[in-house]
Scaffold this active site. Structure first.
Site, mmCIF file in Angstrom:
data_model
loop_
_atom_site.group_PDB
_atom_site.id
_atom_site.type_symbol
_atom_site.label_atom_id
_atom_site.label_comp_id
_atom_site.label_asym_id
_atom_site.label_seq_id
_atom_site.Cartn_x
_atom_site.Cartn_y
_atom_site.Cartn_z
ATOM 1 N N HIS A 137 0.873 -1.174 0.000
ATOM 2 C CA HIS A 137 0.000 0.000 0.000
ATOM 3 C C HIS A 137 0.916 1.232 0.000
ATOM 4 C CE1 HIS A 137 -2.882 2.888 1.768
ATOM 5 N NE2 HIS A 137 -3.842 2.037 1.481
ATOM 6 N N GLN A 192 -4.751 -5.103 6.732
ATOM 7 C CA GLN A 192 -5.738 -5.959 6.078
ATOM 8 C C GLN A 192 -5.839 -7.319 6.766
ATOM 9 O OE1 GLN A 192 -8.611 -5.406 4.023
ATOM 10 N NE2 GLN A 192 -7.067 -3.945 3.406
ATOM 11 N N LYS A 203 -10.727 -0.928 9.964
ATOM 12 C CA LYS A 203 -10.830 -2.113 9.100
ATOM 13 C C LYS A 203 -11.184 -3.362 9.900
ATOM 14 C CE LYS A 203 -8.093 -0.230 5.444
ATOM 15 N NZ LYS A 203 -6.893 -0.262 4.627
ATOM 16 N N CYS A 205 -4.604 2.343 -3.896
ATOM 17 C CA CYS A 205 -3.389 2.840 -3.214
ATOM 18 C C CYS A 205 -2.211 1.895 -3.407
ATOM 19 C CB CYS A 205 -3.614 3.072 -1.718
ATOM 20 S SG CYS A 205 -4.821 4.317 -1.347
HETATM 21 C C1 LIG Z 1 -5.915 0.477 4.557
HETATM 22 C C2 LIG Z 1 -4.527 0.035 4.462
HETATM 23 C C3 LIG Z 1 -3.479 0.854 4.883
HETATM 24 C C4 LIG Z 1 -3.694 2.256 5.385
HETATM 25 O O1 LIG Z 1 -4.490 2.261 6.527
HETATM 26 P P1 LIG Z 1 -5.096 3.623 7.094
HETATM 27 O O2 LIG Z 1 -6.137 3.174 8.047
HETATM 28 O O3 LIG Z 1 -5.656 4.360 5.908
HETATM 29 O O4 LIG Z 1 -3.981 4.363 7.736
HETATM 30 C C5 LIG Z 1 -2.211 0.369 4.785
HETATM 31 N N1 LIG Z 1 -1.965 -0.858 4.316
HETATM 32 C C6 LIG Z 1 -2.941 -1.690 3.925
HETATM 33 C C7 LIG Z 1 -2.610 -3.060 3.452
HETATM 34 C C8 LIG Z 1 -4.258 -1.265 3.975
HETATM 35 O O5 LIG Z 1 -5.232 -2.083 3.585
#
Ligand SMILES: *Cc1c(COP(=O)(O)O)cnc(C)c1O
Length: 407
Positions: free
Chosen positions: A124, A204, A227, A365
């Site tokens: 990411h 994730q 998440k 991203c």
């Molecule tokens: C969502 C995500 C991030 C970033 O997380 P934030 O909550 O936006 O800081 C980083 N790495 C992975 C694999 C993600 O899914």
């Protein structure tokens, strides 16, 4: 509570799911971007402001003590959630992104010109850019670990990249774009054999896999509450105590100090040294309810059900003419990224939305990963424990409609 996993019961706990979008029942398949929140989390937020609200740690009055106890209770349950050995190793952040930036800005200070930082090609942006900024500042080099066509790290290539120059290895546990579960335990071990320090991006992975930082032996582990069925604006940075103690503070301010004078300031003990200023108390307190919710059902039960969804979705989507799944690793969580021949992902997303189906489209991203596959982006359906096979059927039907429109 749930002896047998009953998705109908689970769905009752998530008020947002019971609505229509463009006249159709909402099908929420954007869980890799953020998950929905159970009623217990939503309730905890208003309970906090109705009954508890006070600033933490500094007060001796009852509300301040209550707020502090609730805030610290989330730290303890977070510790258990990833099996850290001490709450001193649990630092609250704004999220995964801030956790990585914190490590890059503090631990990263020790980097020198010529040092190397390794990341995988599937990272990411939040696990690329902070390291890139650090490398630029220090004259160090950021190197990507190659992946194969299935979206798996090529371990032989990784081994070749490791050397005494490698200072930091930063790897994603589970890819948010492909669903790939990386063999992080083995990768951490390989990095340690070369004396490198390892950060795991668990953003994730944490909602889907059982996490045991002591067993993994990672040096840092970061994840986000939102998440994991919790509120936005809260995350956890785990770090090994010895590393955290040796690191300089991140931000200066209240709470992170022991004594302040104009000649010299001494810093607070762990974990407070890294928590300057008034934190996001309410959301942190409510995050505890999200972790309790997951614990009540049980990760293994959740993982098993989500794996069923993954298998069902993979089989159903593969049947569609012209559709190609991007990310076919042997080990995956419940994420399916795909492209449809001749149809832009954005069009797919817009048309599915008219049918009440929420998927994410674009590069997720992970632009370097999209470049690796020579595609501008994908459509991504990511499943959580409250999703159903019937919803996947709706997605398949929706995609047939999209294809017909463009035929
Ligand atoms: C969502 C995500 C991030 C970033 O997380 P934030 O909550 O936006 O800081 C980083 N790495 C992975 C694999 C993600 O899914």
């Amino acid at each position: 509570m749930y002896k047998v996993f009953d998705v109908a019961e689970i769905r009752k706990d998530f008020p947002i799911l019971h609505q229509t979008i463009h006249g159709k029942p909402l099908v929420y398949f954007d869980n890799a971007a953020t998950t929905q929140k159970p009623q217990s989390v939503i309730q905890a937020l208003s309970d906090y402001y109705n009954e508890i609200n006070a600033n933490i740690h500094r007060g001796i009055h009852t509300l301040a003590e209550r707020a502090t106890a609730e805030y610290e209770a989330t730290r303890e349950i977070s510790r258990q959630f990833i099996n850290a050995s001490s709450t001193e190793e649990i630092i609250f952040t704004r999220g995964t992104t801030e956790g990585i930036n914190l490590v890059a800005a503090t631990f990263g200070k020790s980097l020198k010109a010529g040092d190397e930082v390794l990341v995988t090609t599937m990272e990411h942006h939040s696990n690329i850019v902070p390291w890139q900024m650090l490398c630029e500042e220090k004259g160090a080099t950021l190197k990507p670990i190659p992946i194969n066509d299935a979206g798996e790290v090529i371990l032989e290539e990784y081994e070749k990249l490791l050397s005494e120059k490698t200072k930091i290895v930063a790897i994603v546990y589970v890819s948010n774009s492909l669903g790939t579960i990386n063999p992080v335990k083995q990768m951490i071990d390989m990095a340690h054999q070369h004396g490198a320090t390892v950060l795991i991006d668990g953003a994730q992975a944490s909602a889907h896999l059982e996490i045991n930082v002591q067993d993994l032996d990672c040096d840092f582990y970061v994840f986000s509450s939102h998440k994991l069925y919790g509120p936005t604006g809260v995350g956890v940075l785990y770090g090994k105590k010895a590393l955290l103690e040796a690191m300089p503070p991140y931000q200066g301010g209240g709470e992170m100090i022991k004594d302040v004078s104009f000649t010299r300031t001494t810093y607070n003990e762990l974990p407070y040294k890294f928590e300057a200023g008034t934190p996001n108390i309410a959301d942190t307190v409510a995050f505890k309810k999200a972790l309790e919710y997951i614990n009540e059902i049980g990760k293994p039960v959740i993982s098993e059900y989500e794996h069923e969804l993954l298998t069902y979705a993979t089989e159903s989507l593969q049947e569609i003419n012209g559709l190609r799944i991007v990310g076919t690793a042997k080990e995956k969580i419940s994420i399916v990224s795909f492209i449809v021949k001749g149809i832009h992902h954005q069009d797919i997303g817009i048309i599915l939305d008219t049918q009440g189906i929420a998927v994410r489209t674009g590069h997720h991203c992970t632009q370097p990963l999209m470049n690796r596959f020579e595609i501008p982006g994908t459509s991504r359906a990511s499943f959580a424990m409250y999703n159903t096979k019937e919803e996947i059927d709706k997605l398949v039907k929706g995609l047939h409609k999209v294809i017909k429109m463009f035929a």
